[in-house]
Scaffold this active site. Sequence first.
Site, PDB file in Angstrom:
ATOM      1  N   LYS A 201      47.043  32.944  41.957  1.00  0.00           N
ATOM      2  CA  LYS A 201      46.484  33.451  43.330  1.00  0.00           C
ATOM      3  C   LYS A 201      45.445  32.656  44.286  1.00  0.00           C
ATOM      4  CE  LYS A 201      45.510  37.748  45.665  1.00  0.00           C
ATOM      5  NZ  LYS A 201      45.413  39.270  45.680  1.00  0.00           N
TER       6      LYS A 201
ATOM      7  N   GLU B   2      40.743  28.782  33.479  1.00  0.00           N
ATOM      8  CA  GLU B   2      41.606  28.624  32.555  1.00  0.00           C
ATOM      9  C   GLU B   2      42.737  27.702  33.184  1.00  0.00           C
ATOM     10  OE1 GLU B   2      40.152  31.467  33.352  1.00  0.00           O
ATOM     11  OE2 GLU B   2      39.694  32.631  31.386  1.00  0.00           O
TER      12      GLU B   2
ATOM     13  N   GLY C  82      47.061  40.168  42.111  1.00  0.00           N
ATOM     14  CA  GLY C  82      47.736  39.718  41.061  1.00  0.00           C
ATOM     15  C   GLY C  82      48.359  40.519  40.052  1.00  0.00           C
ATOM     16  N   ARG C  83      48.150  41.613  39.780  1.00  0.00           N
ATOM     17  CA  ARG C  83      48.946  42.303  38.536  1.00  0.00           C
ATOM     18  C   ARG C  83      50.206  42.921  39.295  1.00  0.00           C
ATOM     19  NH1 ARG C  83      43.748  44.189  39.473  1.00  0.00           N
ATOM     20  NH2 ARG C  83      43.184  45.969  40.574  1.00  0.00           N
TER      21      ARG C  83
ATOM     22  N   GLU D  77      43.266  47.124  34.452  1.00  0.00           N
ATOM     23  CA  GLU D  77      42.532  46.538  35.632  1.00  0.00           C
ATOM     24  C   GLU D  77      42.435  47.203  36.751  1.00  0.00           C
ATOM     25  OE1 GLU D  77      42.011  42.032  35.496  1.00  0.00           O
ATOM     26  OE2 GLU D  77      43.316  42.261  37.407  1.00  0.00           O
TER      27      GLU D  77
ATOM     28  N   HIS E 247      55.927  51.008  11.211  1.00  0.00           N
ATOM     29  CA  HIS E 247      55.553  50.494   9.903  1.00  0.00           C
ATOM     30  C   HIS E 247      54.063  49.974  10.044  1.00  0.00           C
ATOM     31  CE1 HIS E 247      59.446  51.154   8.580  1.00  0.00           C
ATOM     32  NE2 HIS E 247      59.838  51.035   9.610  1.00  0.00           N
TER      33      HIS E 247
ATOM     34  N   LYS F 215      32.895  36.060  33.825  1.00  0.00           N
ATOM     35  CA  LYS F 215      33.072  34.670  34.469  1.00  0.00           C
ATOM     36  C   LYS F 215      31.799  33.847  35.064  1.00  0.00           C
ATOM     37  CE  LYS F 215      37.661  35.896  36.752  1.00  0.00           C
ATOM     38  NZ  LYS F 215      38.162  35.961  37.865  1.00  0.00           N
TER      39      LYS F 215
HETATM   40  O1  F6P Z   1      40.205  37.655  36.228  1.00  0.00           O
HETATM   41  C1  F6P Z   1      41.066  38.508  36.523  1.00  0.00           C
HETATM   42  C2  F6P Z   1      42.009  38.106  37.533  1.00  0.00           C
HETATM   43  O2  F6P Z   1      41.732  37.748  38.920  1.00  0.00           O
HETATM   44  C3  F6P Z   1      43.266  38.917  37.593  1.00  0.00           C
HETATM   45  O3  F6P Z   1      43.260  40.065  38.465  1.00  0.00           O
HETATM   46  C4  F6P Z   1      44.372  37.931  37.857  1.00  0.00           C
HETATM   47  O4  F6P Z   1      45.603  38.226  37.773  1.00  0.00           O
HETATM   48  C5  F6P Z   1      43.881  36.920  37.085  1.00  0.00           C
HETATM   49  O5  F6P Z   1      42.650  36.765  37.168  1.00  0.00           O
HETATM   50  C6  F6P Z   1      44.393  35.370  37.460  1.00  0.00           C
HETATM   51  O6  F6P Z   1      44.069  35.054  39.055  1.00  0.00           O
HETATM   52  P1  F6P Z   1      44.464  34.023  39.507  1.00  0.00           P
HETATM   53  O7  F6P Z   1      46.026  34.170  39.916  1.00  0.00           O
HETATM   54  O8  F6P Z   1      43.777  33.835  41.041  1.00  0.00           O
HETATM   55  O9  F6P Z   1      44.630  32.632  38.882  1.00  0.00           O
END
Ligand code: F6P
Length: 546
Positions: free
Chosen positions: A204, A210, A264-265, A350, A381, A510
């Site tokens: 987003k 990452e 995002g979620r 979240e 199990h 972060k």
């Molecule tokens: O770190 C949490 C977050 O901001 C989430 O809310 C989001 O889904 C995820 O990181 C990834 O963010 P982006 O889509 O901006 O890479």
Amino acid sequence: MPKRLEEIWSALAACRDATKGRHLRAFFAEDAERFAGFSARLDDLLLDYSKTSVTPDALALLLKLAQTAEVEAKRDAMFAGTAINTTENRAVLHVALRNLSDRPILVDGIDVMPEVRATLDRLFAFAEGVRDGSIAAADGGRFTDVVNIGIGGSDLGPVMATAALTPYHDGPRLHYVSNVDGAHIADTIAKLDPARTLVIVASKTFTTVETMTNAATARKWLAGALGEAAVGAHFAAVSTALDKVAAFGIQPERVFGFWDWVGGRYSVWSAIGLPVMIAIGSENFRAFLAGAHAVDEHFRTAPLDKNLPVLMGLIGLWHRDVCGYPSRAILPYDQHLVRLPAYLQQLDMESNGKRVRKDGTPVERPTGPVVWGEPGTNGQHAFYQLIHQGTDVVPCEFLIAAEGHHPDLAHHQRLLIANCLAQSEALMKGRTLDETKAQLTKRGLAPEKLEALAPHMVFPGNRPSLTIAYRKLDPFALGRIVALFEHRVFVEAAIWDINAFDQWGVELGKELATALLPVIEGKAPGASHDSSTAGLAAYLTAGKSA
Ligand code: F6P
């Protein structure tokens, strides 16, 4: 908190106290129609909440709580495009992404639907092009594999939906890379042919470390194998930050946007769903959207006492705030929902893992529970021991389909259903000491052995569960299930008066990771950190050069 709400919470506590000594068995014994009274349907989607300690009085109070907390007005504000995400001053309109009706949805007086539809058309055209080979790799051949690079909401939704819709998957193979741990991308690309691979970078913000790190590694892999000139044909991107995507060098016709009013979620319905579209095709994806839209319409229009997400939210609050249970287990008896617990973990935790109300004052009662789970029957199990006989009560949320996808394996489905129902029945009923002893006597156990063993074999029961049942996990059904949980989270947040749509709690980690990286790279001393952090950094970097 308005006095009226406080009074309702107190009345709910009194209600709980009045029935505290009463076992769930008694609820069923006293009311032969309990299932009919405490279940609700949206067409063939069924919610059974009869195996909870909610009484007619408690339910009436919970509904009053929803009214008094103005859940309906808050819901209407969301659908009307009001900036209900107050800390980020944003509307919350994932419902627009699946609005298959002609109803306009306005943000700042402008109907967003034409742009939503145009973007979806572009996405579908791209997805179908990848599927039929008309959108091809640099050498003109078909893509056989798609790697989605994203994390959190840019990963979990597509991962969950891809697994859930496996029987509908007839496009290229999908792979997901999320973790910054180099093992994730290395293990993924090791089995892929770069010449046949399309990489989607999904973020987003297009700043998430990452995702950017994995995207750079993927770029290097493609450029190394195919040459710099070929790279453009092997990348696509999904983001709200189109300027940042352009800077990464992805061709504009392979870039798909969405909007800051999609959290995002809550974004699997947007361009973030591109890998799913590629896997199952646009028609199936449209059915997924239609399922969610059906629940949106139900949530928007059904009276509170027949409204499935409202009822789920209220039962959630009963368990969390009135009974004080700290977690909720998501237990799909549907192997294709293997990633639903992880997906709901982000959606719920979240969104509702908050400690202050919208006005910044502390929330006076527990908010979001810990959400966890695994598919049944595997969980049986592993951790069900604690659920049945542990000292904590874990409200369980079962999901089960009437039909599987393998008619030739119908006996598997019958076993699955029997297990699912047996678990909620066992949790509800339990087995008393007398019943246990009677069973052991029948088995011929000697009296002294029986006395010693029986306490270990008693099940207290009286443990609550919800069951969501549906005909078959097709794209429409999946859309309904996911939207049901989304709106449940909304209802709970509305009553707690918290903002379910920001996530400031992920920021501090972060920031500190950014500050620590120079220490880990050996470019800065660790001494300014606490002794634990500095000590761990020293251990983990010992003997390594920058
Ligand atoms: O770190 C949490 C977050 O901001 C989430 O809310 C989001 O889904 C995820 O990181 C990834 O963010 P982006 O889509 O901006 O890479």
